[in-house]
Design an enzyme around this catalytic site. Structure first.
Site, short mmCIF file in Angstrom:
data_model
loop_
_atom_site.label_atom_id
_atom_site.label_comp_id
_atom_site.label_asym_id
_atom_site.label_seq_id
_atom_site.Cartn_x
_atom_site.Cartn_y
_atom_site.Cartn_z
CE LYS A 113 -3.56 2.15 2.91
NZ LYS A 113 -4.24 2.06 4.22
CE1 TYR A 138 2.69 -5.70 14.85
CE2 TYR A 138 3.95 -6.21 16.83
CZ TYR A 138 3.75 -6.34 15.46
OH TYR A 138 4.61 -7.11 14.72
CE LYS A 192 8.37 -0.47 14.16
NZ LYS A 192 8.36 -1.17 12.90
CB THR A 241 -3.47 -3.37 8.11
OG1 THR A 241 -3.81 -2.23 7.31
CG2 THR A 241 -2.25 -4.06 7.51
CB THR A 253 5.57 -10.47 16.09
OG1 THR A 253 6.32 -9.99 17.19
CG2 THR A 253 4.10 -10.37 16.43
CG ASP A 254 9.24 -11.97 19.88
OD1 ASP A 254 8.64 -10.94 19.52
OD2 ASP A 254 10.38 -11.95 20.39
CD GLU A 255 5.95 -6.83 20.16
OE1 GLU A 255 4.86 -6.33 20.48
OE2 GLU A 255 6.95 -6.18 19.83
CB THR A 267 1.59 2.69 5.13
OG1 THR A 267 2.75 1.97 5.58
CG2 THR A 267 0.47 1.71 4.80
CB ALA A 327 -4.38 -7.85 20.62
CG ASP A 338 -5.69 -1.11 1.81
OD1 ASP A 338 -5.36 -2.03 2.58
OD2 ASP A 338 -6.27 -0.07 2.20
CE LYS A 397 2.07 -9.92 12.68
NZ LYS A 397 2.18 -9.83 11.20
P1 NAD Z 1 7.15 -2.31 8.26
O1 NAD Z 1 6.19 -1.47 9.03
O2 NAD Z 1 8.53 -1.82 8.02
O3 NAD Z 1 6.53 -2.63 6.80
C1 NAD Z 1 5.19 -2.98 6.61
C2 NAD Z 1 4.88 -2.87 5.12
O4 NAD Z 1 3.51 -3.24 4.94
C3 NAD Z 1 5.05 -1.46 4.56
O5 NAD Z 1 5.73 -1.49 3.33
C4 NAD Z 1 3.62 -0.98 4.38
O6 NAD Z 1 3.48 -0.04 3.31
C5 NAD Z 1 2.89 -2.28 4.09
N1 NAD Z 1 1.47 -2.21 4.44
C6 NAD Z 1 0.93 -1.76 5.60
N2 NAD Z 1 -0.41 -1.82 5.54
C7 NAD Z 1 -0.73 -2.35 4.33
C8 NAD Z 1 -1.96 -2.65 3.70
N3 NAD Z 1 -3.14 -2.44 4.30
N4 NAD Z 1 -1.93 -3.21 2.46
C9 NAD Z 1 -0.74 -3.44 1.83
N5 NAD Z 1 0.46 -3.12 2.39
C10 NAD Z 1 0.46 -2.59 3.63
O7 NAD Z 1 7.13 -3.72 8.98
P2 NAD Z 1 8.33 -4.77 9.22
O8 NAD Z 1 9.04 -4.40 10.45
O9 NAD Z 1 9.06 -4.96 7.96
O10 NAD Z 1 7.48 -6.08 9.55
C11 NAD Z 1 7.03 -6.93 8.51
C12 NAD Z 1 6.24 -8.08 9.11
O11 NAD Z 1 7.09 -8.80 10.01
C13 NAD Z 1 5.03 -7.65 9.94
O12 NAD Z 1 3.99 -8.57 9.70
C14 NAD Z 1 5.51 -7.72 11.37
O13 NAD Z 1 4.44 -7.99 12.25
C15 NAD Z 1 6.49 -8.88 11.30
N6 NAD Z 1 7.59 -8.85 12.28
C16 NAD Z 1 8.36 -7.72 12.42
C17 NAD Z 1 9.44 -7.76 13.32
C18 NAD Z 1 10.35 -6.56 13.51
O14 NAD Z 1 11.19 -6.57 14.40
N7 NAD Z 1 10.25 -5.51 12.71
C19 NAD Z 1 9.72 -8.91 14.06
C20 NAD Z 1 8.89 -10.04 13.88
C21 NAD Z 1 7.83 -9.99 12.99
O1 DAU Z 2 9.53 -8.63 18.99
C1 DAU Z 2 9.19 -8.39 17.66
C2 DAU Z 2 8.62 -6.99 17.52
O2 DAU Z 2 9.72 -6.09 17.68
C3 DAU Z 2 7.92 -6.75 16.18
O3 DAU Z 2 6.81 -7.59 16.08
C4 DAU Z 2 7.49 -5.29 16.04
O4 DAU Z 2 6.94 -5.06 14.75
C5 DAU Z 2 8.71 -4.41 16.24
O5 DAU Z 2 8.31 -3.04 16.21
C6 DAU Z 2 9.41 -4.72 17.57
O6 DAU Z 2 8.59 -4.29 18.70
P1 DAU Z 2 9.22 -3.56 19.98
O7 DAU Z 2 8.15 -2.80 20.63
O8 DAU Z 2 10.03 -4.49 20.81
O9 DAU Z 2 10.28 -2.59 19.23
P2 DAU Z 2 10.66 -1.04 19.44
O10 DAU Z 2 11.82 -0.77 18.55
O11 DAU Z 2 9.47 -0.14 19.31
O12 DAU Z 2 11.14 -0.98 20.94
C7 DAU Z 2 12.21 -1.78 21.41
C8 DAU Z 2 12.37 -1.52 22.90
O13 DAU Z 2 12.84 -0.17 23.08
C9 DAU Z 2 11.08 -1.61 23.67
O14 DAU Z 2 11.36 -2.17 24.97
C10 DAU Z 2 10.62 -0.17 23.82
C11 DAU Z 2 11.93 0.59 23.88
N1 DAU Z 2 11.88 1.96 23.29
C12 DAU Z 2 11.41 2.10 22.03
C13 DAU Z 2 11.35 3.34 21.43
C14 DAU Z 2 10.81 3.52 20.04
C15 DAU Z 2 12.37 3.04 24.00
O15 DAU Z 2 12.83 2.91 25.15
N2 DAU Z 2 12.31 4.28 23.43
C16 DAU Z 2 11.80 4.48 22.17
O16 DAU Z 2 11.76 5.65 21.71
#
Ligand code: NAD
Ligand code: DAU
Length: 350
Positions: free
Chosen positions: A35, A156, A195, A101, A131-133, A37, A158, A60, A160
């Site tokens: 999409k 988030y 992040k 989404t 995700t592990d969350e 976003t 919930a 989307d 997933k």
């Molecule tokens: P991200 O937010 O960087 O990317 C998400 C992508 O999905 C973007 O390109 C966005 O444009 C697209 N998107 C969002 N809504 C959409 C919609 N309605 N239709 C089509 N496209 C849409 O996310 P990420 O960190 O790359 O995570 C990717 C996947 O992996 C997610 O499902 C997330 O839950 C999972 N995941 C992420 C992490 C992490 O640490 N980032 C860890 C474990 C699992």
């Molecule tokens: O565990 C997998 C998940 O990891 C993915 O499913 C999510 O998509 C991804 O966003 C990530 O989630 P977290 O919430 O763990 O990641 P985040 O980078 O937002 O935060 C990491 C840790 O840092 C968390 O304990 C919150 C803390 N934090 C985060 C931000 C953005 C801060 O202390 N300050 C900040 O400004």
């Protein structure tokens, strides 16, 4: 020739999955549905955008008719579903986008796969990236295994968890050939600077405050994004239908310790006195419902499918810091416009 649909391929992890599959499998045609976003960025894919086995489709997943027509038109053999709203803090501000989404979008994809594949599931695969969350939070001991009961705490996680349940339900009810993986925190190039790691690298560079939630004692288990993409490749090709695999690198860090590593590496690379940027650390109000600790047991994936992480954390962080320092144009493109408004809303009042 196989046709593969990757959703969310313009995002952080999706772009690494696209790059791996487009380069490694010239006999697959990879369709990237995104999409675009705030988190999707086609700059992530400039090196593969002209490859003959790659096509981008803007769309989307929440639009069920569009998804159904897309499946009818392209008759995908496989789906790797990454599209999602992915940031916990945004889910606290606006849960409904996450329901739409992450839950509705996933069910739309499942419905289209079921309708188009009918009962002939031979050679078909629906891979759901999760995700592990979904497992909730650990205390100081123990690990998440594939048997850990779901206990999500944020909107988030919930959403997933809901999507994971639907994927399993379509397997158990209709026999859809699904597979799921649940991965820990990823880091590396192309991660949107909302992040922790890219946000803090950007702020250290610009001498801006580093907003540490609570006391900085929460623990996350960090995996280099390219190792996640490699795990997805292995699971997609070798995992049996209906299975779940946890992905993680046994690499736990307390946030405050990780932040000090980021400061050390950045100060060194920017030619600052060691520890100079520690003065930027600013303790702010904790995230609501903040999970204390995540830690993954990935022994099932390692033992059954032979995957293991390719690099140590120190090496991954060096590569990551270098990437952000060398890609200022990418950072500028992601942190202009709406990003400023988001940052002000998220951190202005803390
Ligand atoms: P991200 O937010 O960087 O990317 C998400 C992508 O999905 C973007 O390109 C966005 O444009 C697209 N998107 C969002 N809504 C959409 C919609 N309605 N239709 C089509 N496209 C849409 O996310 P990420 O960190 O790359 O995570 C990717 C996947 O992996 C997610 O499902 C997330 O839950 C999972 N995941 C992420 C992490 C992490 O640490 N980032 C860890 C474990 C699992
Ligand atoms: O565990 C997998 C998940 O990891 C993915 O499913 C999510 O998509 C991804 O966003 C990530 O989630 P977290 O919430 O763990 O990641 P985040 O980078 O937002 O935060 C990491 C840790 O840092 C968390 O304990 C919150 C803390 N934090 C985060 C931000 C953005 C801060 O202390 N300050 C900040 O400004």
């Amino acid at each position: 020739m196989k046709t593969l649909l990757v959703t969310g391929g313009a995002g952080f992890i999706g772009s690494h999955v696209i790059r791996l599959f487009v380069n490694k499998y010239p006999d697959y045609h990879i369709f990237n549905l995104d999409k675009l976003t705030y988190a999707g960025n086609l700059l992530n894919l400039t090196d593969v955008e002209n490859k003959p086995n790659y096509s981008f489709i803007k769309g989307d997943i929440v639009d069920g008719d569009f998804i159904m027509n897309l499946f009818k038109e392209h008759q995908f053999d496989g789906v790797i579903h990454l599209a999602a709203e992915s940031h916990v803090d945004r889910s606290i501000e606006n849960p409904m986008e996450f329901v739409m989404t992450n839950v509705i979008g996933t069910v739309n994809l499942l419905n289209a796969a079921k309708a188009v594949w009918k009962d002939n599931f031979e050679g078909k695969r629906f891979y759901h990236v999760s995700t592990d969350e979904v497992y909730g939070a650990l205390g100081n001991e123990g690990f998440f295994t594939e048997e850990t009961a779901y206990d999500p705490h944020s909107p988030y996680s919930a959403s997933k968890a809901g999507s994971d349940h639907f994927v399993r339900a379509y397997h158990d009810t209709y026999g859809l050939p699904v597979i799921i993986s649940n991965c820990s925190n990823n880091y590396g190039p192309n991660q949107f600077p909302e992040k922790l790691i890219p946000l803090f690298l950007n702020n250290i560079r610009n001498n801006q405050p580093l907003p540490v939630y609570g006391k900085g004692e929460n623990v996350r288990d960090w995996l280099y994004v390219i190792d996640h993409a490699a795990a997805i490749d292995v699971i997609f090709h070798k995992g049996p239908d209906g299975e779940t695999y946890n992905i993680g690198g046994h690499n736990e860090w307390k946030n405050i310790d990780l932040i000090k590593v980021l400061i050390n590496v950045m100060d060194r690379k920017l030619g600052r006195e060691p520890g100079t940027s520690e003065k930027l650390i600013t303790y702010v109000t904790d995230r609501a419902g903040h999970d204390l600790r995540y830690a993954i047991d990935s022994s099932k994936l390692q033992n059954e499918l032979g995957w293991k992480p390719s690099l140590q954390f120190e090496e991954g962080i060096e590569k990551t810091v270098d990437w952000y320092l060398n890609n200022q144009e990418w950072l500028d493109s992601t942190t202009s416009g709406d990003y400023q408004k988001y940052y002000e809303e998220m951190y202005g009042h803390r």
